[in-house]
Scaffold this motif. Structure first.
Motif, PDB file in Angstrom:
ATOM      1  N   VAL A  46       0.832  -1.202   0.000  1.00 57.81           N
ATOM      2  CA  VAL A  46       0.000   0.000   0.000  1.00 57.81           C
ATOM      3  C   VAL A  46       0.867   1.252   0.000  1.00 57.81           C
ATOM      4  O   VAL A  46       0.695   2.167  -0.821  1.00 57.81           O
ATOM      5  CB  VAL A  46      -0.939   0.006   1.228  1.00 57.81           C
ATOM      6  N   SER A  73      -7.035   0.432  -2.022  1.00 53.16           N
ATOM      7  CA  SER A  73      -8.294   0.529  -1.278  1.00 53.16           C
ATOM      8  C   SER A  73      -8.784  -0.849  -0.845  1.00 53.16           C
ATOM      9  O   SER A  73      -9.351  -1.002   0.242  1.00 53.16           O
ATOM     10  CB  SER A  73      -9.355   1.235  -2.124  1.00 53.16           C
ATOM     11  N   VAL A  91      -6.606  -1.974   2.181  1.00 57.47           N
ATOM     12  CA  VAL A  91      -6.975  -1.218   3.377  1.00 57.47           C
ATOM     13  C   VAL A  91      -8.330  -1.694   3.906  1.00 57.47           C
ATOM     14  O   VAL A  91      -8.523  -1.877   5.113  1.00 57.47           O
ATOM     15  CB  VAL A  91      -6.989   0.293   3.082  1.00 57.47           C
ATOM     16  N   ILE A  96      -9.386   4.675   3.784  1.00 59.96           N
ATOM     17  CA  ILE A  96      -8.438   5.532   3.073  1.00 59.96           C
ATOM     18  C   ILE A  96      -9.206   6.678   2.439  1.00 59.96           C
ATOM     19  O   ILE A  96     -10.343   6.512   1.987  1.00 59.96           O
ATOM     20  CB  ILE A  96      -7.654   4.748   1.995  1.00 59.96           C
ATOM     21  N   LEU A 100      -4.439   7.080   5.587  1.00 64.29           N
ATOM     22  CA  LEU A 100      -4.866   5.739   5.979  1.00 64.29           C
ATOM     23  C   LEU A 100      -5.251   5.761   7.451  1.00 64.29           C
ATOM     24  O   LEU A 100      -4.524   6.336   8.271  1.00 64.29           O
ATOM     25  CB  LEU A 100      -3.732   4.724   5.786  1.00 64.29           C
TER      26      LEU A 100
END
Length: 359
Positions: A242, A324, A327, A334, A347
């Motif tokens: 990420v 995304s 997360v 996010i 985040l």
């Protein structure tokens, strides 16, 4: 209500709130306002509000009407900035304070939180749709492409130099499409996270060092960390992916020119996620990755986390969709804020439970 009770209620308000006197000077800020404005109540008390706060609305007129009519007013979708960061879209409510003539309470509700909470289910649905498309594309296209590439190579054996150019073009473009499909397959084959306690600063440091010797060698990366942050609960390798994706986006936004990326961490206890079962989970660990590039094109700002949306020429549009998805799989959120000269991806992640921390 006693003074201690009033003080407790004021400190417990979940939205930023400011008391403003009849000269439009700040009288008091609650803790949520201090965090939102990144300024202490002591520093702002007695100061003209509009010297420290940029609000895209005629607040002088609003306050005058509130005082004259002794009634509250709502203002929706207003840009609120402090000069230290990109403006945030907020909903405002101004109301007269009982028993204190001329004093107005201004409450600021950042739209960002509602937008982020509303976007989560959509991101997961879009990611699942993209995964299904990825699997279909990989199966249906890669095999015929291998045949096209082989046929073009066989043809080139019996052709002159002018025609060979055309077969080489076929081979090169076929290989480019195969690479694209491999990226799509990577998106579709992402495994579930192996959840363990993770020191987010270790992840950021690994990503920073990797970026500086590779795609971000022309950039300056500044670290602004809260060293007291506890561990998060997640998969270190996926979280690294990420951060690397976001760093790469920031570096590419500079288009080869020197630029600055800021990595910031801090603790914000105000963000809670309500799950579908009615329960809630706190997401207090905040990681910001900011750059000073040209910003996200306005026509893409609302869709940047959707699959196959890209602001770059020849971009796949899968990088932020993958971010995304990871997360969301970690139970986090996010968001992005962008104006020319400053783009920030934030985040929000949970804290590792005590049982996870215990070896």
């Amino acid at each position: 209500m006693s003074l201690p009770e009033a003080a407790t209620l004021w400190a417990s308000l979940p939205v930023p709130a400011i008391l403003i006197d009849d000269s439009d000077r700040a009288v008091e800020l609650n803790p949520a306002a201090e965090a939102f404005l990144n300024v202490s109540a002591k520093a702002l008390k007695g100061q003209p509000l509009f010297d420290r706060l940029a609000i895209d609305a005629p607040l002088e007129e609003v306050f005058a009407r509130v005082r004259a009519n002794h009634s509250s007013l709502f203002i929706n979708d207003v840009d609120v900035g402090t000069g230290d960061r990109a403006p945030v879209i907020c909903n405002l409510q101004a109301a007269p304070l009982a028993e204190q003539p001329g004093t107005v309470i201004l409450m600021i509700s950042p739209r960002e939180l509602a937008d982020r909470l509303g976007r989560g289910p959509g991101m997961k649905t879009a990611a699942r749709s993209a995964i299904g498309m990825a699997e279909m594309l990989a199966h249906e296209i890669k095999n015929p492409l291998a045949g096209i590439t082989g046929a073009a190579q066989l043809l080139s054996m019996n052709l002159g130099p002018e025609d060979i150019e055309l077969t080489e073009l076929i081979v090169e473009e076929s290989r480019r499409i195969v690479k694209l499909l491999e990226q799509v397959e990577q998106f579709g084959n992402l495994r579930p996270p192996e959840v363990k306690p993770v020191n987010i600063h270790d992840v950021l440091d690994r990503a920073r060092r990797s970026a500086l010797v590779g795609f971000a060698s022309h950039m300056t990366i500044i670290e602004d960390y809260d060293p007291s942050l506890p561990s998060t609960s997640g998969d270190a390798d996926q979280l690294l992916q990420v951060v690397l994706n976001l760093l790469k986006n920031a570096a590419e936004a500079a288009k080869g020119a020197a630029g600055t990326i800021r990595l910031r961490t801090y603790y914000d206890h105000g963000l809670r996620l309500r799950r579908a079962d009615g329960g809630g989970v706190s997401l207090p660990l905040q990681i910001e990755i900011s750059d000073d590039g040209p910003g996200i094109p306005p026509d893409l700002a609302g869709d940047i986390f959707d699959p196959f949306v890209s602001g770059r020429e020849n971009g796949t549009g899968l990088g932020l969709a993958l971010v995304s998805k990871i997360v969301a799989d970690h139970g986090g959120w996010i968001t992005a804020e962008s104006v020319p000269g400053r783009t920030t991806f934030r985040l929000s992640l949970p804290v590792a439970s005590k049982s996870e921390e215990t070896p």
